[in-house]
Design an enzyme around this catalytic site. Structure first.
Site, PDB file in Angstrom:
ATOM      1  N   HIS A   1       0.994  15.606 -26.332  1.00 34.42           N
ATOM      2  CA  HIS A   1       0.862  14.210 -25.909  1.00 34.42           C
ATOM      3  C   HIS A   1      -0.388  13.528 -26.464  1.00 34.42           C
ATOM      4  O   HIS A   1      -0.373  12.318 -26.686  1.00 34.42           O
ATOM      5  CB  HIS A   1       0.876  14.126 -24.379  1.00 34.42           C
ATOM      6  CG  HIS A   1       2.230  14.340 -23.781  1.00 34.42           C
ATOM      7  ND1 HIS A   1       2.946  15.505 -23.954  1.00 34.42           N
ATOM      8  CD2 HIS A   1       3.007  13.537 -23.005  1.00 34.42           C
ATOM      9  CE1 HIS A   1       4.102  15.413 -23.310  1.00 34.42           C
ATOM     10  NE2 HIS A   1       4.165  14.236 -22.733  1.00 34.42           N
TER      11      HIS A   1
ATOM     12  N   HIS B   1       0.633  10.383 -28.295  1.00 28.29           N
ATOM     13  CA  HIS B   1       0.286   9.052 -27.809  1.00 28.29           C
ATOM     14  C   HIS B   1      -0.445   8.244 -28.868  1.00 28.29           C
ATOM     15  O   HIS B   1      -0.277   7.014 -28.951  1.00 28.29           O
ATOM     16  CB  HIS B   1      -0.570   9.161 -26.545  1.00 28.29           C
ATOM     17  CG  HIS B   1       0.209   9.510 -25.323  1.00 28.29           C
ATOM     18  ND1 HIS B   1      -0.391   9.778 -24.114  1.00 28.29           N
ATOM     19  CD2 HIS B   1       1.542   9.643 -25.108  1.00 28.29           C
ATOM     20  CE1 HIS B   1       0.540  10.062 -23.212  1.00 28.29           C
ATOM     21  NE2 HIS B   1       1.717   9.986 -23.800  1.00 28.29           N
TER      22      HIS B   1
ATOM     23  N   ARG C   1       0.806  -1.219   0.000  1.00 29.01           N
ATOM     24  CA  ARG C   1       0.000   0.000   0.000  1.00 29.01           C
ATOM     25  C   ARG C   1       0.846   1.279   0.000  1.00 29.01           C
ATOM     26  O   ARG C   1       0.388   2.329   0.431  1.00 29.01           O
ATOM     27  CB  ARG C   1      -0.993   0.004   1.167  1.00 29.01           C
ATOM     28  CG  ARG C   1      -2.004  -1.141   1.101  1.00 29.01           C
ATOM     29  CD  ARG C   1      -3.153  -0.917   2.060  1.00 29.01           C
ATOM     30  NE  ARG C   1      -4.148  -1.970   1.913  1.00 29.01           N
ATOM     31  CZ  ARG C   1      -4.191  -3.070   2.655  1.00 29.01           C
ATOM     32  NH1 ARG C   1      -3.292  -3.251   3.616  1.00 29.01           N
ATOM     33  NH2 ARG C   1      -5.121  -3.978   2.464  1.00 29.01           N
TER      34      ARG C   1
ATOM     35  N   HIS D   1       9.125   7.976 -27.191  1.00 28.56           N
ATOM     36  CA  HIS D   1       8.111   8.861 -26.612  1.00 28.56           C
ATOM     37  C   HIS D   1       8.375  10.320 -26.980  1.00 28.56           C
ATOM     38  O   HIS D   1       7.459  11.048 -27.400  1.00 28.56           O
ATOM     39  CB  HIS D   1       8.083   8.704 -25.090  1.00 28.56           C
ATOM     40  CG  HIS D   1       7.162   9.665 -24.413  1.00 28.56           C
ATOM     41  ND1 HIS D   1       5.803   9.663 -24.595  1.00 28.56           N
ATOM     42  CD2 HIS D   1       7.423  10.687 -23.547  1.00 28.56           C
ATOM     43  CE1 HIS D   1       5.250  10.635 -23.891  1.00 28.56           C
ATOM     44  NE2 HIS D   1       6.208  11.275 -23.247  1.00 28.56           N
TER      45      HIS D   1
ATOM     46  N   ASN E   1       0.860  18.411 -20.892  1.00 24.95           N
ATOM     47  CA  ASN E   1       0.540  17.385 -21.877  1.00 24.95           C
ATOM     48  C   ASN E   1       0.589  17.904 -23.310  1.00 24.95           C
ATOM     49  O   ASN E   1       0.134  17.206 -24.225  1.00 24.95           O
ATOM     50  CB  ASN E   1      -0.852  16.806 -21.598  1.00 24.95           C
ATOM     51  CG  ASN E   1      -0.904  16.057 -20.286  1.00 24.95           C
ATOM     52  OD1 ASN E   1      -0.001  15.306 -19.949  1.00 24.95           O
ATOM     53  ND2 ASN E   1      -1.974  16.270 -19.525  1.00 24.95           N
TER      54      ASN E   1
ATOM     55  N   GLU F   1      10.945  17.314 -24.689  1.00 20.06           N
ATOM     56  CA  GLU F   1      10.323  17.703 -23.417  1.00 20.06           C
ATOM     57  C   GLU F   1      10.958  18.966 -22.851  1.00 20.06           C
ATOM     58  O   GLU F   1      10.389  19.602 -21.962  1.00 20.06           O
ATOM     59  CB  GLU F   1      10.416  16.564 -22.407  1.00 20.06           C
ATOM     60  CG  GLU F   1       9.647  15.297 -22.789  1.00 20.06           C
ATOM     61  CD  GLU F   1       8.143  15.423 -22.541  1.00 20.06           C
ATOM     62  OE1 GLU F   1       7.675  16.520 -22.171  1.00 20.06           O
ATOM     63  OE2 GLU F   1       7.446  14.403 -22.722  1.00 20.06           O
TER      64      GLU F   1
ATOM     65  N   ARG G   1      -1.886  21.765 -14.571  1.00 21.94           N
ATOM     66  CA  ARG G   1      -0.913  20.722 -14.890  1.00 21.94           C
ATOM     67  C   ARG G   1      -1.172  20.101 -16.259  1.00 21.94           C
ATOM     68  O   ARG G   1      -0.263  19.553 -16.885  1.00 21.94           O
ATOM     69  CB  ARG G   1      -0.924  19.638 -13.804  1.00 21.94           C
ATOM     70  CG  ARG G   1       0.146  18.576 -14.036  1.00 21.94           C
ATOM     71  CD  ARG G   1       0.410  17.705 -12.832  1.00 21.94           C
ATOM     72  NE  ARG G   1       1.444  16.726 -13.134  1.00 21.94           N
ATOM     73  CZ  ARG G   1       2.034  15.939 -12.247  1.00 21.94           C
ATOM     74  NH1 ARG G   1       1.693  16.011 -10.976  1.00 21.94           N
ATOM     75  NH2 ARG G   1       2.970  15.087 -12.610  1.00 21.94           N
TER      76      ARG G   1
ATOM     77  N   GLU H   1      -3.637  17.312 -11.254  1.00 22.47           N
ATOM     78  CA  GLU H   1      -4.202  17.687 -12.552  1.00 22.47           C
ATOM     79  C   GLU H   1      -5.726  17.869 -12.472  1.00 22.47           C
ATOM     80  O   GLU H   1      -6.469  17.417 -13.346  1.00 22.47           O
ATOM     81  CB  GLU H   1      -3.838  16.646 -13.615  1.00 22.47           C
ATOM     82  CG  GLU H   1      -3.818  17.189 -15.031  1.00 22.47           C
ATOM     83  CD  GLU H   1      -3.191  16.234 -16.035  1.00 22.47           C
ATOM     84  OE1 GLU H   1      -3.900  15.831 -16.958  1.00 22.47           O
ATOM     85  OE2 GLU H   1      -1.996  15.897 -15.882  1.00 22.47           O
TER      86      GLU H   1
ATOM     87  N   LYS I   1       3.895  11.252 -11.380  1.00 23.49           N
ATOM     88  CA  LYS I   1       3.059  10.418 -12.242  1.00 23.49           C
ATOM     89  C   LYS I   1       3.783   9.099 -12.505  1.00 23.49           C
ATOM     90  O   LYS I   1       4.928   9.088 -12.976  1.00 23.49           O
ATOM     91  CB  LYS I   1       2.770  11.127 -13.571  1.00 23.49           C
ATOM     92  CG  LYS I   1       1.687  12.177 -13.495  1.00 23.49           C
ATOM     93  CD  LYS I   1       1.328  12.673 -14.883  1.00 23.49           C
ATOM     94  CE  LYS I   1       0.160  13.628 -14.849  1.00 23.49           C
ATOM     95  NZ  LYS I   1      -0.198  14.116 -16.203  1.00 23.49           N
TER      96      LYS I   1
ATOM     97  N   LYS J   1       8.599  22.737 -14.394  1.00 27.42           N
ATOM     98  CA  LYS J   1       7.675  21.663 -14.051  1.00 27.42           C
ATOM     99  C   LYS J   1       7.334  21.695 -12.563  1.00 27.42           C
ATOM    100  O   LYS J   1       6.176  21.483 -12.183  1.00 27.42           O
ATOM    101  CB  LYS J   1       8.236  20.298 -14.426  1.00 27.42           C
ATOM    102  CG  LYS J   1       7.244  19.183 -14.106  1.00 27.42           C
ATOM    103  CD  LYS J   1       7.496  17.898 -14.836  1.00 27.42           C
ATOM    104  CE  LYS J   1       6.322  16.943 -14.637  1.00 27.42           C
ATOM    105  NZ  LYS J   1       6.534  15.649 -15.322  1.00 27.42           N
TER     106      LYS J   1
END
Length: 366
Positions: free
Chosen positions: A248, A252, A120, A266, A245, A184, A241, A236, A142, A226
């Site tokens: 992206h 993606h 956990r 990527h 993206n 990036e 935030r 987000e 993330k 960032k």
């Protein structure tokens, strides 16, 4: 040494940037070891850096154990997550321990997610060794794996306890990996910092060629940007935030077309995606066409893809939009897009007509 705080209340941590830091990492990691063996997770491509890190820990009187995984995007999978968590449990990792993620974005995402769910939640430290990981994925918490439906659709927010960035680790990277990571970097200029985009236009070639000053400047500036955005909108939920993206959603979809493989890295997908985002903005009369062309020209000049032809995309606009429909940002059937009013003027648009996106993509040169 540059120390950049990520201010998140009880989850706050520092990002330390320093040339040669990997050889001194043990001094920063020892206080987190609790006198126990630290587990390092890395991949086959990072073995030379693993030796440096383990020697640094030994000098700080910290024992270490390494788990070495296969490299590449395919390791961000259910199967590898199971393999990793079983191995961490076999090694007796406790909730109070800190696992070290040594490598690029794949290792950081996979290890971070494993630590988010192991017992956990246990601690972890990011030691990124690629430009993309140093300026983006190692900061912000993330973590995720990929699924058949798409990229990063299974994951959790789980902040590291510390991020150690040594720009000299980039010296061993292939030029293609450095260029992909640079996507990036320039993203931060395109989001809300036109002066930084201009800096990128003047200094990108030196950065990619290995100029130490250019790399340190770009890395520190990107991390600070960032950290500021993450500090304003950690989960987000406020829209701020989401600006990170940029590129992206398109990118993606292109990665999905490539099967999430090294056929399209990527950062390469993000680069093409940013060019498409600016191109679509211009096509809709939102951004000046000259700004969209400026983005395309810069990406092409440094060897990054700037559209569908550059990534050899063969899918129709309808097929690419179908990939986008699995995007984790979908909300009540609506897909937010990151568009731009100009260089450094990115914003979230939740009213984009997907039929217009489809038509735009179909009209792109192949």
């Amino acid at each position: 040494m540059t120390v950049i705080p990520v201010s998140l209340g009880a989850r706050s941590y520092d990002v330390i940037v320093e040339n040669g830091l990997l050889a001194r990492a043990g001094d920063h990691l020892a206080p987190l070891s609790r006198g126990r063996t630290m587990v390092i997770v890395t991949d086959e491509n990072v073995r030379p850096h693993l030796a440096t890190l383990q020697a640094s820990l030994a000098a700080a009187v910290v024992q270490s154990e390494a788990i070495v995984l296969p490299p590449g995007e395919s390791s961000k999978s259910w199967a590898m997550l199971e393999t990793l968590t079983d191995r961490l449990l076999d090694l007796g990792v406790e909730r109070g321990d800190h696992v070290v993620a040594l490598g690029g974005g794949v290792i950081g995402d996979l290890v971070g997610f494993a630590c988010a769910i192991l017992k956990r939640g246990c601690g972890f430290v990011q030691v990124p060794t690629t430009l993309l990981a140093q300026v983006d994925s190692s900061v912000g918490g993330k973590t995720a794996i990929n699924s058949k439906a798409g990229k990063n659709l299974v994951g959790a927010f789980h902040q590291p306890a510390l991020v150690l960035v040594d720009p000299t680790t980039l010296d061993t990277l292939p030029a293609r990996q450095v260029r992909a990571g640079y996507a990036e970097v320039v993203k931060y200029g395109l989001i809300d910092d036109p002066a930084f985009f201009a800096w990128c236009e003047s200094n990108a070639a030196a950065l990619i060629a290995g100029d130490a000053d250019a790399r340190s400047c770009a890395i520190s500036h990107s991390i600070a940007a960032k950290a500021r955005i993450v500090g304003e909108d950690e989960f987000e939920t406020k829209g701020r935030r989401a600006l990170l993206n940029l590129g992206h959603t398109f990118g993606h979809a292109l990665e999905a077309e490539a099967g999430f493989s090294d056929t399209l890295l990527h950062g390469e997908g993000v680069a093409a995606g940013m060019a498409l985002a600016y191109g679509f903005s211009a096509a809709q009369g939102i951004a000046p066409p000259a700004d969209a062309e400026r983005v395309r020209t810069h990406l092409a000049a440094i060897g990054l893809p700037n559209g569908l032809a550059a990534v050899r995309s063969t899918q129709s606009g309808h097929e690419l939009v179908a990939h986008m429909m699995h995007d984790k940002k979908m909300n009540a059937g609506t897909l937010p897009f990151l568009l731009a009013r100009g260089i450094g003027e990115t914003y979230v648009d939740k009213t984009v007509d997907l039929a217009k996106v489809t038509a735009f993509l179909d009209a792109q040169p192949r």
